[in-house]
Scaffold this active site. Structure first.
Site, mmCIF file in Angstrom:
data_model
loop_
_atom_site.group_PDB
_atom_site.id
_atom_site.type_symbol
_atom_site.label_atom_id
_atom_site.label_comp_id
_atom_site.label_asym_id
_atom_site.label_seq_id
_atom_site.Cartn_x
_atom_site.Cartn_y
_atom_site.Cartn_z
ATOM 1 N N CYS A 1 0.859 -1.192 0.000
ATOM 2 C CA CYS A 1 0.000 0.000 0.000
ATOM 3 C C CYS A 1 0.891 1.236 0.000
ATOM 4 O O CYS A 1 2.111 1.136 0.059
ATOM 5 C CB CYS A 1 -0.855 0.013 1.255
ATOM 6 S SG CYS A 1 -1.843 -1.461 1.436
ATOM 7 N N ARG B 1 1.433 1.823 -6.166
ATOM 8 C CA ARG B 1 1.662 0.842 -5.091
ATOM 9 C C ARG B 1 0.385 0.112 -4.721
ATOM 10 O O ARG B 1 0.398 -0.922 -4.058
ATOM 11 C CB ARG B 1 2.217 1.532 -3.856
ATOM 12 C CG ARG B 1 3.603 2.086 -3.984
ATOM 13 C CD ARG B 1 4.010 2.833 -2.734
ATOM 14 N NE ARG B 1 4.124 1.926 -1.620
ATOM 15 C CZ ARG B 1 5.266 1.298 -1.292
ATOM 16 N NH1 ARG B 1 6.335 1.467 -2.026
ATOM 17 N NH2 ARG B 1 5.319 0.482 -0.271
ATOM 18 N N TRP C 1 -3.689 -1.685 -1.380
ATOM 19 C CA TRP C 1 -3.587 -2.914 -2.153
ATOM 20 C C TRP C 1 -4.118 -3.969 -1.178
ATOM 21 O O TRP C 1 -3.397 -4.437 -0.295
ATOM 22 C CB TRP C 1 -2.130 -3.194 -2.532
ATOM 23 C CG TRP C 1 -1.976 -4.475 -3.261
ATOM 24 C CD1 TRP C 1 -1.636 -5.695 -2.745
ATOM 25 C CD2 TRP C 1 -2.192 -4.713 -4.648
ATOM 26 N NE1 TRP C 1 -1.608 -6.650 -3.714
ATOM 27 C CE2 TRP C 1 -1.950 -6.083 -4.904
ATOM 28 C CE3 TRP C 1 -2.562 -3.916 -5.713
ATOM 29 C CZ2 TRP C 1 -2.057 -6.651 -6.167
ATOM 30 C CZ3 TRP C 1 -2.672 -4.471 -6.980
ATOM 31 C CH2 TRP C 1 -2.419 -5.820 -7.197
ATOM 32 N N ASN D 1 0.810 0.066 6.140
ATOM 33 C CA ASN D 1 1.265 -0.761 5.025
ATOM 34 C C ASN D 1 1.965 -1.961 5.636
ATOM 35 O O ASN D 1 2.893 -1.804 6.419
ATOM 36 C CB ASN D 1 2.243 0.029 4.136
ATOM 37 C CG ASN D 1 2.796 -0.849 3.029
ATOM 38 O OD1 ASN D 1 2.135 -1.784 2.602
ATOM 39 N ND2 ASN D 1 4.012 -0.566 2.590
ATOM 40 N N GLY D 2 1.505 -3.180 5.337
ATOM 41 C CA GLY D 2 2.163 -4.387 5.869
ATOM 42 C C GLY D 2 1.126 -5.358 6.396
ATOM 43 O O GLY D 2 -0.013 -5.399 5.940
ATOM 44 N N GLU E 1 10.363 -20.121 -19.171
ATOM 45 C CA GLU E 1 10.113 -18.763 -18.656
ATOM 46 C C GLU E 1 11.218 -17.816 -19.103
ATOM 47 O O GLU E 1 10.958 -16.676 -19.502
ATOM 48 C CB GLU E 1 10.001 -18.810 -17.127
ATOM 49 C CG GLU E 1 9.813 -17.474 -16.453
ATOM 50 C CD GLU E 1 8.579 -16.706 -16.934
ATOM 51 O OE1 GLU E 1 7.712 -17.298 -17.609
ATOM 52 O OE2 GLU E 1 8.506 -15.494 -16.653
ATOM 53 N N LYS F 1 10.584 -14.455 -21.373
ATOM 54 C CA LYS F 1 11.036 -13.110 -20.964
ATOM 55 C C LYS F 1 11.824 -12.454 -22.093
ATOM 56 O O LYS F 1 11.614 -11.303 -22.439
ATOM 57 C CB LYS F 1 11.891 -13.195 -19.691
ATOM 58 C CG LYS F 1 11.132 -13.526 -18.447
ATOM 59 C CD LYS F 1 10.340 -12.395 -17.878
ATOM 60 C CE LYS F 1 8.880 -12.320 -18.073
ATOM 61 N NZ LYS F 1 7.937 -13.343 -17.920
ATOM 62 N N GLU G 1 9.506 -11.561 -25.093
ATOM 63 C CA GLU G 1 8.477 -10.523 -24.963
ATOM 64 C C GLU G 1 9.059 -9.133 -24.723
ATOM 65 O O GLU G 1 8.377 -8.150 -24.966
ATOM 66 C CB GLU G 1 7.446 -10.886 -23.910
ATOM 67 C CG GLU G 1 7.916 -10.982 -22.495
ATOM 68 C CD GLU G 1 6.751 -11.267 -21.535
ATOM 69 O OE1 GLU G 1 5.627 -10.833 -21.782
ATOM 70 O OE2 GLU G 1 6.996 -11.942 -20.537
ATOM 71 N N HIS H 1 16.748 -34.530 -30.268
ATOM 72 C CA HIS H 1 15.680 -35.039 -31.158
ATOM 73 C C HIS H 1 15.203 -33.953 -32.115
ATOM 74 O O HIS H 1 14.046 -33.913 -32.488
ATOM 75 C CB HIS H 1 14.517 -35.571 -30.301
ATOM 76 C CG HIS H 1 14.925 -36.676 -29.396
ATOM 77 N ND1 HIS H 1 15.139 -37.966 -29.813
ATOM 78 C CD2 HIS H 1 15.252 -36.658 -28.073
ATOM 79 C CE1 HIS H 1 15.528 -38.713 -28.801
ATOM 80 N NE2 HIS H 1 15.600 -37.953 -27.736
ATOM 81 N N LYS I 1 -0.825 -5.978 -20.244
ATOM 82 C CA LYS I 1 -0.528 -6.573 -18.933
ATOM 83 C C LYS I 1 -1.526 -7.683 -18.618
ATOM 84 O O LYS I 1 -1.188 -8.673 -18.024
ATOM 85 C CB LYS I 1 -0.570 -5.498 -17.844
ATOM 86 C CG LYS I 1 -0.203 -6.022 -16.459
ATOM 87 C CD LYS I 1 1.184 -6.637 -16.439
ATOM 88 C CE LYS I 1 1.464 -7.373 -15.158
ATOM 89 N NZ LYS I 1 2.675 -8.223 -15.241
HETATM 90 C C1 AGP Z 1 4.244 -12.850 -18.807
HETATM 91 O O1 AGP Z 1 5.420 -12.089 -18.717
HETATM 92 C C2 AGP Z 1 3.275 -12.283 -19.800
HETATM 93 N N1 AGP Z 1 3.007 -10.923 -19.539
HETATM 94 C C3 AGP Z 1 2.023 -13.145 -19.976
HETATM 95 O O2 AGP Z 1 2.449 -14.377 -20.484
HETATM 96 C C4 AGP Z 1 1.192 -13.424 -18.705
HETATM 97 O O3 AGP Z 1 1.910 -14.250 -17.828
HETATM 98 C C5 AGP Z 1 -0.090 -14.137 -19.125
HETATM 99 O O4 AGP Z 1 -0.824 -13.273 -19.966
HETATM 100 C C6 AGP Z 1 -0.970 -14.561 -17.932
HETATM 101 O O5 AGP Z 1 -1.381 -13.433 -17.242
HETATM 102 P P1 AGP Z 1 -2.127 -13.653 -15.813
HETATM 103 O O6 AGP Z 1 -1.129 -14.280 -14.901
HETATM 104 O O7 AGP Z 1 -2.526 -12.285 -15.387
HETATM 105 O O8 AGP Z 1 -3.303 -14.560 -16.044
#
Ligand code: AGP
Length: 607
Positions: free
Chosen positions: A2, A27, A74, A100-101, A480, A484, A487, A503, A602
């Site tokens: 928060c 935040r 939050w 906050n906490g 992962e 990263k 993207e 393979h 996002k």
């Molecule tokens: C991850 O870096 C991406 N932004 C994307 O793959 C994300 O993880 C995916 O869209 C799932 O989002 P969520 O966890 O909000 O469901």
């Protein structure tokens, strides 16, 4: 996480507090509130929703006040609504608190205070603080706060004011950040620098177990025993946009560095005297024992966390686990029955594909637990039970701290089920929980190697394609790490099970191909070592993530990233960090838009 701000000085407090909250909105932004001490006493206004809702409520004439506190929430304890928004008041409405906490023992304190006649309005942990200060207030606010602090367990930063002492603002810090600002027209407390940088760049940093007693003209910093402390003032050189990222150039880097804190918060909130707590999960132990299969559905990074969850849950809890990307789950014919638990993982709690999965599951009377970061999000609300990750808002589109938080919850869930099913002896379980609690320290250590990773990024940022290889529990981190890189740097990358490389993908390897190999000490080390030699035999450039002091790998790799020595069960928490930093620094070198990469959002709220 928060945001807190407080002000006392010559100016009207309201505009200063609201401006500070605007700077702190990143935040937390599910509710907000303000308390002002004017001639008629405390004026309180709070509202669920974005800060604009609060601003609109404050357009009408309000009492003049030069002392006030404000809060952006939050939500952690208690749903998102006006009553649970901060500030919180005591019974008489004479003391106001923002926090906050986490107050870990708030249940016990609340019960005791209710027995003593205190009337509670909210579901929050914070409200107990206002009533404790009231209980101990006999004409000295500072003393009352100090006595109240003695009863609190947890991590907190606080702002406290009282109409009984309208010339005083008190700030407290234990485990959550709080700074004190000093300006020509007044003095401040704030969760971090952005909130006050429009008014002053002179700040004092509070350490844990310290409080600040602030008037218009004076700032005293004392320890919890009341001893006066000397503290030098710091001049902040940041511009405001940097300050909102705590000095980091991008939210993504800030969130990478928040990961030890996030895991620490999970430990504080969910491990209490070796017991694992699931406040709002909504399933009894008996119901959990009734599940014979877990089906994890998620997208992107959350899907990768689910893959790690599969390894851990099957290994520790002995329960079969399937993991599927949400967009596929719905169009295949998954074998589900009443003994199947759907585990939906989603940072935003709004991903359309995952939301559609749980709706489908609910239609088939399949029970759902979701692991979410955003309180009250659609997936959280529509699940039968929810486990919040409490990682704080994740602003960068590339998910980092949410991933670590999801891993943390999945490991604790595996420990919990393993304990229920008596798959692991008490002693072993308590050892594993002890190891788990040490992870934030190891992560801090590893993040100190950012400079080494920057050098590696400089060597390979113009490559056209990367391969990421790993085995076992670390294999999802190969996926992962590749995601990263893709993207945020727009370089094609592929994560692959190392044993599978021969393979097919081995045909890709030549002297231009950087190959990231995750090869910590453990039962798959020798296998991974052979794969590294296969890469080297084809002149591939090996970037190895290896356990500290591993001279063998060092001799067989072009670049090495050293990992702290830990139980191999926990390596996914460590091996993902360098992969996040590598992707970040490569993207910076390629002048990419780190926090808002092209084509991405996002939260993907469309199917
Ligand atoms: C991850 O870096 C991406 N932004 C994307 O793959 C994300 O993880 C995916 O869209 C799932 O989002 P969520 O966890 O909000 O469901």
């Amino acid at each position: 996480m928060c945001g807190i701000i407080g002000y006392i000085g010559k100016e009207e407090a309201k505009p200063i507090i609201l401006n500070g909250l605007r700077r702190l909105e990143y935040r937390g932004y599910d509710s907000s509130g303000i308390a002002l001490v004017g001639k008629e006493g405390i004026f309180l206004c709070k509202a669920p929703g974005k800060l604009t809702v609060l601003n609109n409520l404050l357009t009408q004439e309000i009492p003049s006040a030069r002392l006030g506190i404000g809060h952006v929430r939050w939500a952690t304890h208690g749903e998102v609504n006006e009553i649970n928004a901060h500030p919180h008041l005591d019974c008489k409405g004479e003391i106001a608190v923002v926090h906050n906490g986490i107050i870990e023992n708030y249940h016990l304190l609340k019960e005791k205070l209710i027995k003593e006649g205190h009337l509670f309005l909210s579901q929050t942990d914070t409200e107990v603080i206002a009533h404790l200060v009231e209980k101990y207030y006999h004409g000295n606010l500072e003393e009352a706060v100090r006595k109240a602090l003695k009863e609190l367990k947890g991590a907190y930063s606080l702002g406290i004011i009282s109409q009984r002492e309208p010339e005083k603002l008190i700030g407290v810090r234990l485990g959550s950040p709080l700074i004190v600002g000093t300006g020509k027209n007044g003095n401040f407390i704030a969760s971090d620098i952005p909130a006050i940088l429009d008014y002053t760049n002179l700040v004092f940093y509070l350490n844990d177990q310290e409080m600040a007693i602030i008037t218009e003209k004076q700032i005293e910093i004392k320890d919890f025993q009341g001893r006066l402390l000397k503290r030098k003032v710091n001049k902040i050189e940041w511009d405001i946009s940097l300050a909102e990222k705590n000095g980091h150039p991008h939210f993504m880097l800030k969130e990478i560095y928040e990961q030890p804190w996030v895991l620490n918060q999970i430990c504080r909130r969910r491990i209490y005297e070796e017991k694992i707590l699931w406040e709002e999960m909504g399933f009894s132990d008996k119901e959990l024992l009734g599940f014979k299969k877990i089906f994890i559905v998620a997208c992107g990074t959350a899907y990768h966390a689910g893959l790690v969850g599969k390894y851990i849950l099957e290994e520790l809890a002995g329960i079969p686990v399937e993991v599927e990307v949400s967009s596929e789950f719905r169009y295949r014919y998954p074998l589900l029955d009443k003994n199947t638990l759907i585990l939906a993982i989603s940072q935003s709690g709004e991903t359309a594909d995952t939301l559609a999965c749980i709706r489908e599951a609910k239609q088939k009377q399949i029970r759902v637990i979701s692991i979410c970061n955003v309180l009250g999000s659609s997936i959280a609300r529509e699940s039968d039970g929810v486990i919040y990750t409490h990682a704080g808002p994740e602003i960068g589109v590339a998910s980092t701290k949410a991933y670590t938080a999801q891993l943390g919850i999945l490991y604790l869930f595996a420990f919990y089920l393993a304990g229920l099913k008596k798959k692991i002896a008490e002693e072993k379980l308590s050892h594993l929980i002890g190891e788990f609690k040490n992870l934030p320290l190891h992560m801090e250590t590893l993040l100190k190697d950012e400079g080494e990773i920057k050098k590696i990024a400089r060597r390979f940022f113009s490559a056209n394609c990367f391969l990421y290889l790993a085995r076992g529990r670390d294999f999802p981190n190969a996926l992962e790490g590749a995601l990263k890189l893709k993207e945020i740097s727009y370089i094609h990358a592929e994560g692959y099970p190392a044993g599978e490389m021969k393979h097919g993908p081995i045909a890709l390897i030549d002297e231009n191909m950087p190959v990231v190999c995750i090869v910590p000490q453990g039962k798959l080390y020798e296998k991974m070592f052979s794969n590294i030699q296969e890469v080297r035999a084809r002149k591939g450039k090996v970037i190895a993530l290896a356990t500290q002091g591993d001279e063998i790998i060092k001799a067989h790799a072009d670049e090495i990233i050293s990992l702290p020595k830990i139980d191999e069960l926990f390596t996914p928490f460590l091996t993902v960090l360098p992969l996040q930093l590598l992707a970040y620094h490569i993207a910076v070198l390629r002048n990419c838009d780190i926090d808002q990469p092209r084509n991405l959002a996002k939260s993907v709220t469309v199917e």
